[in-house]
Structure formats: structure tokens, C-alpha cells
Design an enzyme around this catalytic site. Sequence first.
Site: not given
Ligand code: UGA
Length: 417
Positions: A31, A137, A247
Site C-alpha cells: 500500500k 465526522f 460506521c
Molecule cells: C457516517 C456518518 O454520516 C459520518 O458523519 C461519520 O463520520 C461516518 O459514518 C463514520 O463514523 O466514519 P458514512 O457511513 O460514510 O458516514 O455514510 P452516510 O452518508 O452517513 O450513510 C450511512 C448509511 O445510511 C448509508 O447506507 C445510507 O444509504 C443510509 N442513509 C443515509 C439512509 O438510509 N437515509 C438517509 O437519510 C441517510
Amino acid sequence: MIGAGWVGLCTAACFAELGHEVVARDIVPEKVESLSRGEVPMHEPGLGELLERNAERLTFTTSMEELLERTRLLFCCVDTPPTYSGDADLSRVQSVIDDLGDSVEHAIVMKSTVPVGTGRSIQRRREGLGYVSNPEFLKEGTAVEDFMHPDRVVVGAGEGSEGFADRVAALYEPLGAPIVRTDVASAEMIKLASNAFLATKISFINEIANVSEELGADVLEVARGMGLDERIGDKFLRPGIGYGGSCFPKDVSALKQLAGNSGYHFQLLTAVIEVNELQKRRTIGKLQKHLGSLVNREIALLGVAFKPDTDDVREATSLVLAARLQGEGANVRVYDPVAAQKAAELLGGARVCVSAGEALDGADAAVLVTEWPEFAELDWAGDVKGRMATPLVVDGRNFLDRDGLREAGFTYEGIGR
Ligand code: UGA
């Protein structure tokens, strides 16, 4: 940066963009070599450009000695996956601490998501080491944007580490976001509570969607009406086939375990997790409603990644659906613009296709799992309708043009509409 995975690499690239010299250390030599050659190991919009533009300020190494010699703030960005018990696996964090030797000039800046209490116990075991909690975040797919425009930055100072915490806070000052200065345990809790709250919001709207289906309301209208209330807000109110990723599932379960281990039964989170699991499986019922038995039915899954703009398939709903459908006797084909090949092994006997068209050829139903823009741009009324054996679509993200599809003769099932 200790760990050049998704968090470490995005953070390294963004700090370099802000003008800092960054050394990123990873234990995997291949990597480090490929990063040094300028290759980007993951799909993350904007990351490649940042790495290229700031190549002069970025060094990749396998050597902890080099890191300790050249830097003082050590951002710990290793992963903390869930164990079978639902607790966080801290073995990688522990080996980072073991590798540090007994320096008293360095501080660990914890970006990895860790249980509340981890910082305190590290400082107890490793006297003299500076400690700052600085949870991330970032969202996959918008990590660079999220880093550069954060809602807030959280900096928790460990015992005797106020000076290091000042330096960490100063790194983020150019971003102009509120900086929450606090203690380590509170910083650790802010991270877990934020993810658990967002997951709760999603499970909540998913249940409203399910009830709306029964009662004839349209959840998109409901979410719009709710979201305009500033106390609720319109973000993370999109119903779907359950949240996934590396996450939310892990952190919700970690917080539940953490509470349980301390003697508190966190009932709400138990429900959030259960609702999410059931939500993934509701798709099967929707298919059966129209097709009856799924034995030998050809089902196309559009999208494998847990969300668009990433090739990450950890805890992706597609994996649960593929296995469940195969359990019902269906033949599953999958297509994803970036994630399918990577996931091939995890998809059991599902056929991995090279295009949406191939997946839809002769299909009895299409399930939209990931809202990649190219799926909305397919010629549904013409090409797709001609290919499919039965014009049935379950739109797991309410992403497609419901009315257009119905007019074109499709049977369309959304979520909560
Ligand atoms: C999430 C958090 O949003 C971040 O703030 C955090 O830093 C990150 O976890 C982490 O702990 O590292 P992430 O997992 O990359 O980020 O993605 P998101 O965009 O939050 O989506 C997570 C899941 O929720 C996805 O499967 C998405 O499809 C779903 N989701 C999201 C919904 O079903 N409905 C929504 O309204 C939003």
C-alpha cells in the site's frame, strides 16, 4: 497519520492541502509503495486530485521511527471493527500504542472511533504520552468536502495534554468551523452519540414509511413537511432499505454494548438495530407480493455499494438481499459501476454483471439498492422494458421516476409511497 486507510488518507490529503507536511505510516508495504507511486487505492471523489496536487508535502512510509522523528502529533486512524460480541476491536489501536515506545514528546490524536473510556485507559497505561480525542465526522463519498466544510470540530484534551489540544485545534482554525473543546470521554461520546442519533433518525423515518404504506400517506411528502421544522431538519430523513456501511451498524452496536457493559440497557438502540434489519428484508415480501414464490425467479440487484460514490460494501444491504433471495431459491444477478467485482466473493452464487443491461436481461424484477445516478438515466420505458421478462421494479431508495415508470407499464414499488 498512523494508518493510510480511508480516514487516514483523506485526513492526510486535506491537511496537506491546508499547507502542512504530512507523513502517513501504514504497515502494509504494498500500500505504501503504491501510494508513493501516486496510485489512489479507493474510490473517493476529489481525493486523487488532492493527493496529486500536494504530492510534495506528503510522505508515505512503513517506518514508525520515521514518523516519530519527523512529527509530534500522531493521528491514529486505524480501524476498530466490531467483534462477535458487538464491542469494538481495539487490537489495532493497542498495537499502535505498543509501537510508540516511551516518548513523552508525542501525542496520540485519536481519530479512530473508540469506546468511551479508551483515552483515559490508554493514558493510564502509557504515562507521559499526550492524548487528544479528535473524532472524524467524514462521510464516504463526500469526505473531502466534509473535511473542508465541517459543521464542527471536536477536540478533547487528555490529562496534561491541553498544549497538544491547542495545537490540534489550531490545525482546523482556517476552516472557520466551531471548535468544541472538551474532555476526552465527552469527545468520545459525541462521536458515538452522533452516529447513533443519525441511525435513529433513519430507522424512525423507515418506520414512518412502513406505516405510510399501510395508511396511504406518501413518506416523501411527510419527510418534506417534517424536515422544514428546524428542530427536526431535513437531513437523514430519506427512507430506504436500511442503513449500511462501516460506521452506523458498528457504532450503534458499540454504544449499545458499552451501555450494557456499564449496566444500562439502551432500549432505543436495540429497536433502531432491529428496525434496520427488518427494513432490509421487507424487499423480499414486496417481490413475493407480485411474483409469488421466488424459486428460479431471475432477480437483478442494481447497486452493491452501501451508498453511491464509494466502492465500500461493508454491511451493505445488497449482501443481505443477495443471500436472502438465494435462500428463497431465486437466481440473483448484480451490477454496480464500481463495487461489484470487489464484492464478488461476498455475494455467494450471485452472477456479477458488467452492465445494468446485462443484469436486467430476462429479469423478473429489478431491485434498486444503491442510488447511482446512472440507474436513473437508463432508458426504462424503451431498452429496459424490452429486456426484462416481467416489468417489476422495487425502488429501495425512492430514486427512480415512479410516475414515468408506471406510465411505461412497470409495476413500481417504492418505500413508504
Ligand atoms: C457516517 C456518518 O454520516 C459520518 O458523519 C461519520 O463520520 C461516518 O459514518 C463514520 O463514523 O466514519 P458514512 O457511513 O460514510 O458516514 O455514510 P452516510 O452518508 O452517513 O450513510 C450511512 C448509511 O445510511 C448509508 O447506507 C445510507 O444509504 C443510509 N442513509 C443515509 C439512509 O438510509 N437515509 C438517509 O437519510 C441517510
